[in-house]
Design an enzyme around this catalytic site. Structure first.
Site, short mmCIF file in Angstrom:
data_model
loop_
_atom_site.label_atom_id
_atom_site.label_comp_id
_atom_site.label_asym_id
_atom_site.label_seq_id
_atom_site.Cartn_x
_atom_site.Cartn_y
_atom_site.Cartn_z
CG ASP A 354 1.60 -12.45 6.13
OD1 ASP A 354 1.44 -12.90 4.94
OD2 ASP A 354 1.70 -11.28 6.52
CG ASP A 356 4.08 -6.61 5.28
OD1 ASP A 356 4.88 -6.21 4.26
OD2 ASP A 356 2.86 -6.20 5.75
CD GLU A 358 5.20 -3.17 3.48
OE1 GLU A 358 5.45 -1.78 3.16
OE2 GLU A 358 4.30 -3.48 3.95
CE1 TYR A 425 -2.19 -1.75 1.84
CE2 TYR A 425 -3.98 -3.24 1.11
CZ TYR A 425 -2.76 -3.14 1.84
OH TYR A 425 -2.25 -4.19 2.79
#
Length: 583
Positions: A354, A356, A358, A425
């Site tokens: 995975d 991630d 950002e 979120y």
């Protein structure tokens, strides 16, 4: 290519070695095993000697172990069988400058030279029989293998992966899923640690009705740092009941630096010694076992709950700054990630990777200027290297016009991923110290929302509009709340004086704490909020999670994920709500 001196005859098999890369401080090597005989080879074991100072650090397409300066490679479940004339290769990364010597393939010389084998590998055991089949277990037994010098033990293989090593000819596999089908084989190992061919396959279907869920993904993040102050271990995923209710775990995080995937916390990942009380199976780690830490515990968790799939997540807020360099050479990055995920020390633990990041071509902790195509190129390279394994990504949920979703080609990259974890979120929080107070995970818009497009449905619809299939989108749930202090009004939109106090960080607190310390006093935009004293918090409850799962089903989403396990109650209230809500 290195020629190797004969040691003893290995009828019908040869092995050759090539150093494919050398970068000064290390190298990449490749072995090629060939069946030069007239009969099919059902398994192979290759050993060689490296001089002191030269060592294998990671390997792929073979299981590589060492004893002193002797290195042994054994075939994977998928590449042990070689027809006459066929060959197979495996590779490894190493350190040092030495060359291999004393090469032995299946007990004989690697060049097929003369001599008589001194020790033959064992025969195949009998095909296992199955009895006492229940919803969650099956008893296996088999007839013994034979060997000229004696059998040491047997490897029990389920669906291509070794799940146990036993000294007898029986094994009971527990922790299975009701209504599920499994395939079993057995291999014998002799006193010289040579592995023989696999037995025939026995297919078993457990009783009962299965886990349901309509194929929906139910994924939770496990953090490596949670084993410290939070004292949250892989065992807790089991004892909370959550392991039986989810389908996938993302292990967070691996680092991204120097254009490559790297270990995040070596002590927590694979070195920390677990006590019996903290271990999944109640067995304490020993000082000399080859793998400890969370990786070993997660292997035990998978053995107990074989339906679980585990991915290694790289990057995150702190380590996303390394993706820019990685994107400059996607192929090299993908190769580094594959080699680390499949390192021989924990190979078989992870079912994929995975990412991630950002954020690509946008700002997070730092700003990236790789361009809108960088993310797509990176995911393409990962798919090419990881093949049919899981490749996923956690992505922005900024649904605003011209926002982060618009900054990268998430639509074009969707063809390479199994799914996106849409981080719906952290839209609002006490980094805006004076407010206005707002729910950090709104499902929909509402009157007075501080920023247009900062809500879950806006992100989902924008991603669908860019061509991302709904089934490749997972809705994100935070197992925590965000809050302010110095707040006078109960409803959202109030002013504040700063972040509310939290156990580990100001402005943030676990659900398991907030449900008792500041119970919900209202809902807005599909999520809960609460005012207690001068503090104001927003967070999801089992009720609002259930509502969000209804939304996910209505939209045809692939499922849901959450950040992260340790924020839930000891009996897994929120994980249960996700499971129940998705059906």
């Amino acid at each position: 290519m290195v020629g190797l001196a004969p040691e003893a005859q290995a009828a019908g098999a040869t092995a050759t070695y090539t150093k494919t890369q050398d970068w000064g401080t290390g190298f990449e090597g490749k072995w090629t095993v060939k069946n030069t005989g007239t009969a099919t080879i059902s398994s192979w074991t290759l050993s060689w000697t490296f001089p002191s100072g030269t060592a294998v650090t990671s390997a792929w397409d073979a299981d590589v172990t060492s004893s002193g300066t002797t290195w042994t490679a054994r075939n994977k479940s998928y590449n042990g069988t070689l027809a006459p004339g066929a060959s197979v290769s495996f590779g490894f990364n190493g350190t040092g400058s030495g060359s291999p010597s004393n090469c032995v393939i299946n007990g004989g010389t690697c060049d097929g030279g003369g001599g008589t084998p001194g020790d033959n590998p064992p025969s195949a055991p009998g095909t296992p029989s199955a009895s006492n089949i229940t919803d969650t277990s099956v008893a296996l037994s088999w007839t013994a293998a034979t060997d000229d010098n004696g059998i040491k033990n047997y490897d029990v293989i389920r669906d291509g992966a070794t799940i146990a090593t036993v000294t007898g000819t029986s094994y009971t596999n527990t922790g299975l899923t009701a209504g599920s089908t499994y395939s079993y084989q057995v291999k014998a190992r002799d006193t010289a640690d040579q592995v023989g061919p696999a037995s025939g396959t026995r297919t078993v279907t457990t009783t009962g009705g299965g886990t349901g869920g309509g194929g929906k993904i139910k994924l939770g993040y496990f953090t490596d740092w949670g084993v410290y102050g939070r004292a949250y271990y892989p065992k807790n995923i089991d004892t909370s009941g959550s392991a039986a209710k989810i389908t996938h775990i993302n292990y967070a995080f691996g680092n991204v630096t120097n254009g490559a995937c790297q270990i995040g916390d070596s002590y927590a990942d694979y070195d920390m010694a677990y006590t019996a009380a903290n271990s999944v199976d109640g067995v304490a780690d020993t000082w000399d076992q080859p793998l400890r830490g969370a990786f070993n515990q997660l292997k035990k968790l998978k053995a107990k709950h074989p339906h679980l799939k585990i991915l290694w997540s790289f990057g995150g807020w702190t380590w996303s700054g390394g993706f820019g360099q990685a994107a400059a050479n996607p192929t090299a990055f993908a190769n580094s990630c594959y080699n680390l995920v499949h390192d021989a020390r924990w190979n078989g633990l992870f079912d994929g990777i995975d990412i991630d990041w950002e954020y690509p071509n946008a700002c997070g902790l730092s700003c990236d200027s790789s361009g809108p195509a960088a993310f797509k190129n990176l995911m393409s390279a990962l798919r090419t290297r990881f093949g049919s394994e899981l490749v996923t990504a956690a992505i922005t949920a900024d649904g605003s016009s011209g926002g982060k979703i618009d900054a990268a080609d998430y639509g074009g990259a969707a063809q390479y991923v199994n799914w996106y974890n849409v981080m719906t979120y952290d839209y609002f929080g006490a980094w805006a110290a004076q407010g206005p107070t707002a729910p950090h995970s709104p499902l929909t818009s509402y009157s007075g929302i501080p920023t247009a497009g900062f809500y879950s449905d806006a992100a989902i619809q924008k991603l669908k509009g860019k061509g991302v299939p709904a089934a490749k989108l997972l809705l994100g749930i935070g197992f925590y709340g965000r809050g302010w202090t110095g707040v006078s009004q109960s409803e959202p939109g109030g002013s504040a004086s700063g972040p509310a106090p939290g156990t580990y960080e100001q402005g943030i607190e676990d659900y398991k704490v907030l449900k008792n310390s500041c119970p919900s006093t209202g809902t807005v935009a599909g999520t809960a909020y609460a005012k207690c004293g001068s503090n104001w918090w927003s967070y999801d409850t089992p009720s609002t999670v259930n509502g969000k799962m209804s939304y996910a089903k209505t939209q045809g989403l692939g499922g849901a994920f959450f950040w992260e396990f340790s924020g839930d109650t000891t009996n897994g209230e929120l994980a249960s709500a996700i499971n129940t809500g998705l059906g």
